[in-house]
Design an enzyme around this catalytic site. Structure first.
Site, PDB file in Angstrom:
ATOM      1  N   SER A  15      33.180  16.278  34.102  1.00 35.25           N
ATOM      2  CA  SER A  15      32.234  16.985  35.053  1.00 35.25           C
ATOM      3  C   SER A  15      32.577  16.264  36.657  1.00 35.25           C
ATOM      4  CB  SER A  15      30.771  16.330  34.647  1.00 35.25           C
ATOM      5  OG  SER A  15      30.871  15.033  34.081  1.00 35.25           O
ATOM      6  N   ASN A  16      32.750  14.849  36.381  1.00 33.69           N
ATOM      7  CA  ASN A  16      32.873  13.622  37.934  1.00 33.69           C
ATOM      8  C   ASN A  16      34.152  15.286  38.858  1.00 33.69           C
ATOM      9  OD1 ASN A  16      31.944  11.824  38.151  1.00 33.69           O
ATOM     10  ND2 ASN A  16      31.916  11.238  36.368  1.00 33.69           N
ATOM     11  N   LEU A  92      40.908   7.186  30.639  1.00 33.56           N
ATOM     12  CA  LEU A  92      39.939   5.912  30.786  1.00 33.56           C
ATOM     13  C   LEU A  92      41.241   4.985  29.774  1.00 33.56           C
ATOM     14  CD1 LEU A  92      38.115   8.118  27.445  1.00 33.56           C
ATOM     15  CD2 LEU A  92      37.164   6.604  29.046  1.00 33.56           C
ATOM     16  N   HIS A 111      32.195   4.305  37.633  1.00 34.33           N
ATOM     17  CA  HIS A 111      32.092   3.839  36.260  1.00 34.33           C
ATOM     18  C   HIS A 111      30.408   3.657  36.296  1.00 34.33           C
ATOM     19  CE1 HIS A 111      32.062   1.146  33.132  1.00 34.33           C
ATOM     20  NE2 HIS A 111      30.594  -0.093  33.310  1.00 34.33           N
ATOM     21  N   ASP A 152      37.235  -3.005  36.203  1.00 37.97           N
ATOM     22  CA  ASP A 152      36.039  -2.725  37.008  1.00 37.97           C
ATOM     23  C   ASP A 152      36.046  -3.477  37.324  1.00 37.97           C
ATOM     24  OD1 ASP A 152      34.978  -1.146  34.049  1.00 37.97           O
ATOM     25  OD2 ASP A 152      36.049  -0.397  35.419  1.00 37.97           O
ATOM     26  N   GLU A 181      26.408   9.994  39.223  1.00 40.62           N
ATOM     27  CA  GLU A 181      27.484  10.010  39.634  1.00 40.62           C
ATOM     28  C   GLU A 181      28.425  11.166  40.294  1.00 40.62           C
ATOM     29  OE1 GLU A 181      30.221   9.278  35.648  1.00 40.62           O
ATOM     30  OE2 GLU A 181      28.630   8.766  35.352  1.00 40.62           O
TER      31      GLU A 181
HETATM   32  C1  GRF Z   1      31.638   9.538  33.260  1.00 39.71           C
HETATM   33  O1  GRF Z   1      30.985   8.131  33.079  1.00 39.71           O
HETATM   34  C2  GRF Z   1      32.337   8.176  33.617  1.00 39.71           C
HETATM   35  O2  GRF Z   1      31.150   7.287  34.551  1.00 39.71           O
HETATM   36  C3  GRF Z   1      33.189   7.262  32.735  1.00 39.71           C
HETATM   37  O3  GRF Z   1      33.229   8.355  31.819  1.00 39.71           O
HETATM   38  C4  GRF Z   1      33.031   9.604  32.216  1.00 39.71           C
HETATM   39  C5  GRF Z   1      33.519  10.891  32.482  1.00 39.71           C
HETATM   40  O4  GRF Z   1      33.020  11.670  32.484  1.00 39.71           O
HETATM   41  N1  GRF Z   1      34.524   6.428  33.649  1.00 39.71           N
HETATM   42  P1  GRF Z   1      33.436  13.522  33.123  1.00 39.71           P
HETATM   43  O5  GRF Z   1      34.511  13.802  32.528  1.00 39.71           O
HETATM   44  O6  GRF Z   1      33.862  12.887  34.561  1.00 39.71           O
HETATM   45  O7  GRF Z   1      32.363  14.537  32.299  1.00 39.71           O
END
Ligand code: GRF
Length: 214
Positions: A15-16, A92, A111, A152, A181
């Site tokens: 989603s980001n 991750l 984060h 982090d 985010e």
């Molecule tokens: C988000 O909460 C980000 O802060 C963390 O992992 C999640 C990723 O979400 N690092 P997406 O895959 O971007 O939806």
């Protein structure tokens, strides 16, 4: 100014990544995503990339004998796609020192907490929000930061907070923080691509007004 070539690393839903794609499409970010790399073959973010005709690459850790070899494969994909800025969007794994050095102050991570709280080894995904609820803090939020060799621990670019309500759950907090985010990450990438971020040791300033980025 030519668009900054961006490589986005993902492991999941993406989603980001989608928020970045959307802001690049509107022209708000002077960037071009030249490759999306995932360490998970089933990452929905790869579907998102393909849907937008982006170069989507799965790098299989199992095909590598060591973490070093895996990171060198990642580095080769980044180099082959002329990446100038790496964005970790839900990636991750911990990048190797080799990658971090090759992209010194050119790796941005998002984060889902207010660093230095609830971050570091083992703090990812829903575990972060569960720790927030368990501790009983009144505020949580999101942090965008440059990546250094720690977890982090790099210089903070921007943060945004949201109240933790009495009836909040892990899921409701995750949704509230994700909304932050999706604003914060594209804003930080937009500033970087506009050459408006100045790094002074651990401090990051927005050049045009020398105030905090927020
Ligand atoms: C988000 O909460 C980000 O802060 C963390 O992992 C999640 C990723 O979400 N690092 P997406 O895959 O971007 O939806």
């Amino acid at each position: 100014m030519p668009p900054v070539k961006i490589g986005v690393l993902i492991s999941g839903h993406g989603s980001n990544l989608q928020a970045l794609i959307d802001q690049i499409t509107t022209g708000k970010i002077n960037g071009q995503i030249t490759v999306v790399i995932s360490d998970r073959k089933d990452a929905y973010g790869l579907i998102r990339a393909e849907t937008h005709q982006l170069n989507a690459v799965f790098v299989d850790r199992k095909s590598c004998s060591t973490e070093t070899e895996f990171n060198r494969k990642i580095l080769a994909v980044l180099t082959n796609n002329e990446v100038q800025l790496i964005v970790l969007a839900g990636y991750l794994r911990i990048l190797s020192g080799e990658v971090v050095h090759a992209y010194h102050n050119r790796i941005i991570n998002i984060h889902p907490a207010l660093i230095p709280s609830f971050c570091g080894q083992g703090y990812y995904g829903k575990k972060v929000h569960q720790a927030v609820l368990d501790y009983g803090v009144k505020l949580t939020g999101a942090t965008v930061h440059f990546v250094d060799e720690g977890t982090d621990t790099g210089p903070i670019i921007s943060q945004r907070a949201v109240a933790v309500e009495r009836d909040d759950t892990v899921e409701s907090l995750q949704n509230k923080v994700l909304n932050l985010e999706h604003q914060l990450l594209p804003e930080a990438v937009m500033l970087y691509c506009a050459g408006k971020l100045k790094i002074d040791g651990r401090k990051v300033w927005r050049i045009e007004d020398e105030k905090s980025v927020n």
